[in-house]
Design a protein around this motif. Structure first.
Motif, PDB file in Angstrom:
ATOM      1  N   TYR A  35     103.903  17.414  65.003  1.00 43.82           N
ATOM      2  CA  TYR A  35     102.869  16.996  64.062  1.00 43.82           C
ATOM      3  C   TYR A  35     101.466  17.171  64.640  1.00 43.82           C
ATOM      4  O   TYR A  35     100.559  17.644  63.959  1.00 43.82           O
TER       5      TYR A  35
ATOM      6  N   GLY B  10     100.674  18.969  67.413  1.00 42.47           N
ATOM      7  CA  GLY B  10     100.526  20.183  68.210  1.00 42.47           C
ATOM      8  C   GLY B  10      99.319  21.024  67.841  1.00 42.47           C
ATOM      9  O   GLY B  10      98.548  21.421  68.731  1.00 42.47           O
ATOM     10  N   PRO B  11      99.112  21.324  66.545  1.00 45.87           N
ATOM     11  CA  PRO B  11      97.924  22.113  66.186  1.00 45.87           C
ATOM     12  C   PRO B  11      96.609  21.413  66.545  1.00 45.87           C
ATOM     13  O   PRO B  11      95.661  22.057  66.995  1.00 45.87           O
ATOM     14  N   TRP B  12      96.559  20.099  66.369  1.00 44.22           N
ATOM     15  CA  TRP B  12      95.337  19.360  66.710  1.00 44.22           C
ATOM     16  C   TRP B  12      95.092  19.387  68.218  1.00 44.22           C
ATOM     17  O   TRP B  12      93.961  19.583  68.661  1.00 44.22           O
TER      18      TRP B  12
ATOM     19  N   LEU C 169      96.149  21.644  70.381  1.00 44.26           N
ATOM     20  CA  LEU C 169      95.752  23.001  70.744  1.00 44.26           C
ATOM     21  C   LEU C 169      94.306  23.280  70.353  1.00 44.26           C
ATOM     22  O   LEU C 169      93.555  23.903  71.108  1.00 44.26           O
ATOM     23  N   MET C 170      93.875  22.787  69.176  1.00 45.18           N
ATOM     24  CA  MET C 170      92.499  22.978  68.739  1.00 45.18           C
ATOM     25  C   MET C 170      91.517  22.264  69.674  1.00 45.18           C
ATOM     26  O   MET C 170      90.472  22.817  70.030  1.00 45.18           O
TER      27      MET C 170
ATOM     28  N   THR D  38      91.364  24.274  72.973  1.00 42.21           N
ATOM     29  CA  THR D  38      90.638  25.539  72.846  1.00 42.21           C
ATOM     30  C   THR D  38      89.159  25.304  72.592  1.00 42.21           C
ATOM     31  O   THR D  38      88.324  26.065  73.089  1.00 42.21           O
TER      32      THR D  38
END
Length: 89
Positions: free
Chosen positions: A64, A66-68, A70-71, A74
Motif C-alpha cells: 500500500y 510502496g509507491p509513497w 519510493l516517491m 526519489t
C-alpha cells in the motif's frame, strides 16, 4: 561547505528514514500487540500465531505504501543531486 548545511542535510535524511521506517513498523507492532493480548487471554502459546499476522500486515503495508515510500526517496535524492552545486559552492 558550511557545517550547518551538512547538519541540515543529515537532519532531513534522518527524519525521512524515521518516517519511512515507522510507517512500516508501527502497523506490524500494533498487530503483534493485538495478537499477544489475544494469546494472553486465551492462553494459546503458538509462535506462528504471532508471526503470521504481523508478516501479512507488513506485506500489505509495503504494497500500500510502496509507491509513497519510493516517491519520498526519489524526491529526496533528486533534491540532493540538484542542489550539489549550491552545497559545494
Amino acid at each position: 561547505m558550511d557545517p550547518q548545511v551538512v547538519l541540515d542535510l543529515y537532519g532531513r535524511g534522518f527524519y525521512l528514514i524515521i518516517v519511512l521506517v515507522s510507517s512500516l513498523m508501527v502497523p506490524g507492532l500494533i498487530a503483534g500487540l493485538v495478537v499477544s493480548v489475544f494469546q494472553a487471554a486465551t492462553q494459546i502459546n503458538e509462535q506462528t500465531l504471532s508471526f503470521l499476522p504481523r508478516f501479512i500486515i507488513t506485506l500489505g503495508v509495503i504494497m500500500y505504501l510502496g509507491p509513497w515510500i519510493l516517491m519520498q526517496l526519489t524526491d529526496f535524492t533528486t533534491q540532493l543531486f540538484t542542489n550539489i552545486p549550491m552545497i559545494i559552492g
